[in-house]
Design an enzyme around this catalytic site. Structure first.
Site, PDB file in Angstrom:
ATOM      1  CB  ALA A  33      -0.935  -0.006   1.199  1.00 14.94           C
ATOM      2  CE1 TYR A  35       7.405   0.219  -6.002  1.00 16.07           C
ATOM      3  CE2 TYR A  35       5.191  -0.096  -6.900  1.00 16.07           C
ATOM      4  CZ  TYR A  35       6.560   0.057  -7.088  1.00 16.07           C
ATOM      5  OH  TYR A  35       7.063   0.059  -8.368  1.00 16.07           O
ATOM      6  CD  GLU A 121      -9.471 -12.459 -15.402  1.00 13.35           C
ATOM      7  OE1 GLU A 121     -10.262 -13.091 -16.110  1.00 13.35           O
ATOM      8  OE2 GLU A 121      -8.277 -12.309 -15.680  1.00 13.35           O
ATOM      9  CE  LYS A 123      -3.034  -6.527  -9.677  1.00 10.60           C
ATOM     10  NZ  LYS A 123      -2.017  -7.101  -8.768  1.00 10.60           N
ATOM     11  NE  ARG A 144       5.841  -8.450 -14.441  1.00 14.62           N
ATOM     12  CZ  ARG A 144       5.171  -7.591 -13.677  1.00 14.62           C
ATOM     13  NH1 ARG A 144       3.920  -7.306 -13.955  1.00 14.62           N
ATOM     14  NH2 ARG A 144       5.747  -7.041 -12.633  1.00 14.62           N
ATOM     15  CE  LYS A 299      -7.343  -9.718 -17.427  1.00 16.30           C
ATOM     16  NZ  LYS A 299      -6.807 -11.088 -17.439  1.00 16.30           N
ATOM     17  CE  LYS A 323      -2.803  -3.376  -7.069  1.00 12.28           C
ATOM     18  NZ  LYS A 323      -1.528  -3.317  -6.404  1.00 12.28           N
TER      19      LYS A 323
HETATM   20  P1  NAD Z   1       0.402  -5.466 -10.490  1.00 12.02           P
HETATM   21  O1  NAD Z   1       0.698  -6.620  -9.584  1.00 12.02           O
HETATM   22  O2  NAD Z   1      -0.290  -4.317  -9.875  1.00 12.02           O
HETATM   23  O3  NAD Z   1      -0.424  -5.955 -11.786  1.00 12.02           O
HETATM   24  C1  NAD Z   1       0.103  -6.735 -12.850  1.00 12.02           C
HETATM   25  C2  NAD Z   1       0.217  -8.181 -12.508  1.00 12.02           C
HETATM   26  O4  NAD Z   1      -1.031  -8.655 -12.037  1.00 12.02           O
HETATM   27  C3  NAD Z   1       0.483  -9.071 -13.704  1.00 12.02           C
HETATM   28  O5  NAD Z   1       1.840  -9.112 -14.019  1.00 12.02           O
HETATM   29  C4  NAD Z   1      -0.021 -10.401 -13.206  1.00 12.02           C
HETATM   30  O6  NAD Z   1       1.049 -11.098 -12.621  1.00 12.02           O
HETATM   31  C5  NAD Z   1      -0.975 -10.043 -12.108  1.00 12.02           C
HETATM   32  N1  NAD Z   1      -2.333 -10.589 -12.239  1.00 12.02           N
HETATM   33  C6  NAD Z   1      -3.005 -11.220 -11.222  1.00 12.02           C
HETATM   34  N2  NAD Z   1      -4.204 -11.601 -11.603  1.00 12.02           N
HETATM   35  C7  NAD Z   1      -4.347 -11.238 -12.913  1.00 12.02           C
HETATM   36  C8  NAD Z   1      -5.398 -11.392 -13.854  1.00 12.02           C
HETATM   37  N3  NAD Z   1      -6.556 -11.962 -13.515  1.00 12.02           N
HETATM   38  N4  NAD Z   1      -5.189 -10.895 -15.099  1.00 12.02           N
HETATM   39  C9  NAD Z   1      -4.040 -10.302 -15.447  1.00 12.02           C
HETATM   40  N5  NAD Z   1      -2.993 -10.121 -14.586  1.00 12.02           N
HETATM   41  C10 NAD Z   1      -3.152 -10.586 -13.328  1.00 12.02           C
HETATM   42  O7  NAD Z   1       1.654  -4.944 -11.160  1.00 12.02           O
HETATM   43  P2  NAD Z   1       3.141  -5.245 -10.939  1.00 12.02           P
HETATM   44  O8  NAD Z   1       3.803  -4.376 -11.901  1.00 12.02           O
HETATM   45  O9  NAD Z   1       3.456  -6.694 -10.934  1.00 12.02           O
HETATM   46  O10 NAD Z   1       3.442  -4.805  -9.468  1.00 12.02           O
HETATM   47  C11 NAD Z   1       3.005  -3.661  -8.947  1.00 12.02           C
HETATM   48  C12 NAD Z   1       2.511  -3.974  -7.584  1.00 12.02           C
HETATM   49  O11 NAD Z   1       3.466  -4.735  -6.860  1.00 12.02           O
HETATM   50  C13 NAD Z   1       2.314  -2.698  -6.846  1.00 12.02           C
HETATM   51  O12 NAD Z   1       1.016  -2.239  -7.039  1.00 12.02           O
HETATM   52  C14 NAD Z   1       2.651  -3.072  -5.445  1.00 12.02           C
HETATM   53  O13 NAD Z   1       1.458  -3.452  -4.788  1.00 12.02           O
HETATM   54  C15 NAD Z   1       3.571  -4.236  -5.585  1.00 12.02           C
HETATM   55  N6  NAD Z   1       4.958  -3.810  -5.327  1.00 12.02           N
HETATM   56  C16 NAD Z   1       5.309  -3.676  -4.054  1.00 12.02           C
HETATM   57  C17 NAD Z   1       6.582  -3.253  -3.731  1.00 12.02           C
HETATM   58  C18 NAD Z   1       6.976  -3.142  -2.292  1.00 12.02           C
HETATM   59  O14 NAD Z   1       8.090  -2.699  -2.023  1.00 12.02           O
HETATM   60  N7  NAD Z   1       6.127  -3.510  -1.357  1.00 12.02           N
HETATM   61  C19 NAD Z   1       7.502  -2.958  -4.756  1.00 12.02           C
HETATM   62  C20 NAD Z   1       7.107  -3.105  -6.079  1.00 12.02           C
HETATM   63  C21 NAD Z   1       5.830  -3.519  -6.365  1.00 12.02           C
END
Ligand code: NAD
Length: 340
Positions: A33, A35, A121, A123, A144, A299, A323
């Site tokens: 949260a 981040y 769907e 996340k 990824r 989507k 979110k």
């Molecule tokens: P994200 O996790 O916000 O969204 C993209 C990812 O969602 C996709 O790569 C996929 O893996 C996933 N996903 C899950 N269900 C899905 C579905 N039904 N359809 C499509 N995709 C789906 O983006 P991100 O770039 O992976 O990461 C960003 C998030 O990671 C941030 O919002 C944060 O919450 C977290 N983060 C936290 C830190 C930390 O230090 N705590 C650092 C970096 C990122």
């Protein structure tokens, strides 16, 4: 202006450090949260002052660099992230869905006013993996990584029991690349952390980090001991087999090929009001689910309309991650060992 430029530099550096800890080391030092809050602040500053956006901004990038301990896999189709929408609650508890309404308006605008059908769907809170099958046989699995290249985790993925090593069904494609999320169920996470403590090791911060740490092991025998699961959420490319026209048909096809689907936790609707009502139902259901979800993904269902809408630099225009309000915002995230 100087203050703004300095703030943008500071946020960029901080978010890049957090991103490295999270994506590359599987060891976040701040809650998601926090981040997300800083990322949103940076996005807003960049939108207001586009000339000050830095070339190493995390808003331009997907994930983190692959670990050099693994062979690298170049993604034929980039693995992108998702744009986020938040619905903050006011003092009376009412939700402000303005960011979702704005997404709906952008989609309708992009489709020339045509009303789209939406899929909603879970996340899944795990890590994205891409699975390549040739003639029905699993030949490669990759994380990824930075979106262009990921880590080759084929050996480890073969130990995940609900990933078919050979596809089922009669209409097997000559080639198919299925993308989805690897995750650890809550009960397995609790049991793993108990074992970590019994063995004098640091507990994992959350199921997402436990799943990522377990999959990115150099020894597949360790991955095999951790009970990981996989849910598919898209087909990146395909030659032969069933030709889907919608996202829902793609998911059904993945089910027919032998993958587990999150039954009952997806919906397909013609209006944003119905999407928001389903989102609210899932928010209530979330604690009872066997796995962690940190929101819902909305989507556009038609693949032709997805194609028409296209992409921005790091995310599709036809999807948004809606979110949930942060539950863990105030909990302290414990750093973990990188167990590779
Ligand atoms: P994200 O996790 O916000 O969204 C993209 C990812 O969602 C996709 O790569 C996929 O893996 C996933 N996903 C899950 N269900 C899905 C579905 N039904 N359809 C499509 N995709 C789906 O983006 P991100 O770039 O992976 O990461 C960003 C998030 O990671 C941030 O919002 C944060 O919450 C977290 N983060 C936290 C830190 C930390 O230090 N705590 C650092 C970096 C990122």
């Amino acid at each position: 202006m100087n203050d703004t430029a300095a703030k943008i530099r500071e946020l960029t550096d901080l978010l890049n450090r957090y991103g490295y800890e999270y994506y590359t080391l599987d060891a976040p030092s701040v809650p998601d949260a926090e981040y997300d809050r800083l990322f949103h602040e940076l996005e807003a500053l960049e939108a207001a002052h586009p000339a000050l956006k830095l070339p190493d901004s995390p808003t331009l990038r997907v994930g983190g660099a692959p670990l050099s301990a693994f062979a690298q896999v170049r993604h034929e189709v980039p693995m992108l992230s998702l744009s986020n929408a938040f619905s903050p609650q006011d003092e009376s508890g009412a939700f402000d869905h303005a960011e979702m309404t704005a997404f709906d308006e952008r989609v309708r605008g992009g489709l020339g006013g045509k009303p789209p059908q939406y899929v909603i769907e879970p996340k899944f809170d795990g890590l994205a993996v891409s699975l390549l099958y040739r003639d029905g046989v699993l030949v490669q699995a990759a994380t990824r990584g930075d979106g262009s290249s990921g880590e080759d985790v084929t050996q480890n993925i073969r130990t995940v029991s609900d990933i078919p090593l050979r596809l089922r069904g009669g209409d097997t494609p000559a080639l198919i690349e299925i993308r989805g999320e690897v995750l650890m169920f809550k009960a397995d996470f609790a049991a793993l952390n108990l074992r970590q403590e019994e063995n004098g090791r640091k507990p994992f911060a959350n199921p997402r980090n436990a799943a990522a740490g377990s999959l990115r092991q150099l020894d597949p025998r360790i991955t095999a001991q951790r009970k990981l699961h996989f849910f598919p959420y898209s087909i990146a490319r395909q030659e032969g087999g069933f030709s889907a026209g919608t996202h829902m048909q793609e998911l059904d096809y993945c089910g027919r090929l032998g993958f587990a689907l999150p039954e009952g936790n997806c919906g397909c609707f013609g209006s944003m009001a119905e999407i928001l009502a389903f989102y609210e139902q899932m928010r209530q259901k979330r604690p009872a689910l066997p796995y962690e979800i940190d929101g819902m993904v909305v989507k556009v269902n038609s693949l032709a309309q997805q194609h028409e809408l296209g992409f921005i630099s790091r995310a599709p225009r036809w999807a948004v991650a809606h979110k949930f309000p942060a539950e863990e915002a105030l909990t302290v995230v414990e750093a973990i060992d990188v167990q590779i």
